[in-house]
Design an enzyme around this catalytic site. Sequence first.
Site, PDB file in Angstrom:
ATOM      1  N   GLN A  99      29.517 104.542  46.042  1.00 53.88           N
ATOM      2  CA  GLN A  99      30.862 104.006  46.129  1.00 53.88           C
ATOM      3  C   GLN A  99      30.937 102.680  45.374  1.00 53.88           C
ATOM      4  O   GLN A  99      30.023 101.851  45.475  1.00 53.88           O
ATOM      5  CB  GLN A  99      31.239 103.787  47.598  1.00 53.88           C
ATOM      6  CG  GLN A  99      32.721 103.644  47.787  1.00 53.88           C
ATOM      7  CD  GLN A  99      33.113 103.247  49.188  1.00 53.88           C
ATOM      8  OE1 GLN A  99      32.577 102.292  49.729  1.00 53.88           O
ATOM      9  NE2 GLN A  99      34.054 103.950  49.764  1.00 53.88           N
ATOM     10  N   TYR A 186      41.317  96.949  50.179  1.00 53.61           N
ATOM     11  CA  TYR A 186      40.604  96.241  49.110  1.00 53.61           C
ATOM     12  C   TYR A 186      41.427  96.334  47.818  1.00 53.61           C
ATOM     13  O   TYR A 186      42.584  96.745  47.853  1.00 53.61           O
ATOM     14  CB  TYR A 186      39.166  96.781  48.984  1.00 53.61           C
ATOM     15  CG  TYR A 186      38.422  96.564  50.288  1.00 53.61           C
ATOM     16  CD1 TYR A 186      38.091  95.275  50.703  1.00 53.61           C
ATOM     17  CD2 TYR A 186      38.148  97.626  51.145  1.00 53.61           C
ATOM     18  CE1 TYR A 186      37.472  95.049  51.934  1.00 53.61           C
ATOM     19  CE2 TYR A 186      37.533  97.414  52.369  1.00 53.61           C
ATOM     20  CZ  TYR A 186      37.197  96.122  52.762  1.00 53.61           C
ATOM     21  OH  TYR A 186      36.603  95.899  53.972  1.00 53.61           O
TER      22      TYR A 186
HETATM   23  C1  PHB Z   1      35.511  99.145  54.422  1.00 52.73           C
HETATM   24  O1  PHB Z   1      35.675 100.183  53.788  1.00 52.73           O
HETATM   25  O2  PHB Z   1      36.379  98.742  55.194  1.00 52.73           O
HETATM   26  C2  PHB Z   1      34.293  98.338  54.256  1.00 52.73           C
HETATM   27  C3  PHB Z   1      33.367  98.727  53.321  1.00 52.73           C
HETATM   28  C4  PHB Z   1      32.227  97.967  53.141  1.00 52.73           C
HETATM   29  C5  PHB Z   1      32.032  96.818  53.891  1.00 52.73           C
HETATM   30  C6  PHB Z   1      32.939  96.444  54.821  1.00 52.73           C
HETATM   31  C7  PHB Z   1      34.088  97.197  54.996  1.00 52.73           C
HETATM   32  O3  PHB Z   1      30.930  96.091  53.685  1.00 52.73           O
END
Ligand code: PHB
Length: 379
Positions: A99, A186
């Site tokens: 990812q 994000y």
């Molecule tokens: C999320 O997808 O919310 C997520 C992913 C990686 C992280 C923290 C949150 O380190």
Amino acid sequence: MIDLFDPALLGHTVLLNNRIVMAPMTRTRTTDGDIPNALMATYYGQRASAGLIVAEANDVAPSSNGYARTPGIYTEAQRQGWRLVTDEVHRHGGTIFTQIWHVGRMAHPSLMPNGEAPWGVTAQRADGSDVFAHDEEGKLRYMPAGEPRQLSTDEVSALVGTFAQAFVNARDAGFDGVELHAANGYLFEQFLNSVHNTRTDRYGGGSMEDRTRFLMEVVDEAVCILGPGRVGIRLSPFGAYNSMPTDPLAEETLLYLCKELGKRGVAYLHLLYQLLPSGNMESAQFRELHIDHVVLAKVRATFPGAIIWCGGFTTRERAQAALNTGLVDMIAMGRPFVGNPDLVARLRHDWPIVVADRSSYYTRRGEIGFTDFPAYERA
Ligand code: PHB
């Protein structure tokens, strides 16, 4: 009817041994420099019986560091570290995508290069949401997300090139494909949300084409570099995590993406349960996937690739029942893979499932709570 243990051909390209996906999970076991290592290779190798592993979120660049100790995929050392992981998974007959994300405003100056402000689609802060950063005494803890700086149009365009380099690195590290993290508030989702994205440039929220442009430009690079069958995308439509405002156009945007991603031959959509709007990974309550079957049926009719459903599943029965709806092709599980490296065999044979202690999820205690869970037959 599709069985959970049937093989699947992803994107007409990648053959998976079964329909169980190990969801991406941050585990903070990197070596200094956000570098994957031999311990992580052991961890992923132990879990290689998953039909597909999606490795934990990788920072696309130093500016994407919202949680300390998450791995990156932008340096040569990181590429080499990931190569240990992919070799180990392949040695065990598994398939592994990784990812890739940019956290956007979900960052903190203490983690940013030269202490600069987090990179924002807009200057709107994620009020009430935390990131894992250094406090004034230099101690790591959950801290409120920083005040972001709105990126210029040129900076957004340049970031597309940064992603392209990460895709080259992922391919060279031996990954079978990549998953774009366009969920959970994000950077990608900050662009997609029509309420949050108040920009007025060609990446702006005013039109569907503009607010999806950044994601689609990145997808085009991924498809070009890796081939469409090796590109997946994770979405959390209707999600409010990381202070994303409710978006009245969420369904319209989802279906537009389904059409556009389908045209490009993207291998899969990975749909995620909704998390609570704010807080952090410790406080977030996990809920069932918010998308109802009516919306899911529309997604199904619009997107020709595979649909992976990640909805807090912990049992074979529930996972199989989801497949039986005919609306999804694969089931992703996260937490059950933490304590059960052989989760697939345990589900198949109805062996007991270990519930791992959450306090070991994000520690620096190395193998403890990470690689020290035995397979059932050896237990
Ligand atoms: C999320 O997808 O919310 C997520 C992913 C990686 C992280 C923290 C949150 O380190």
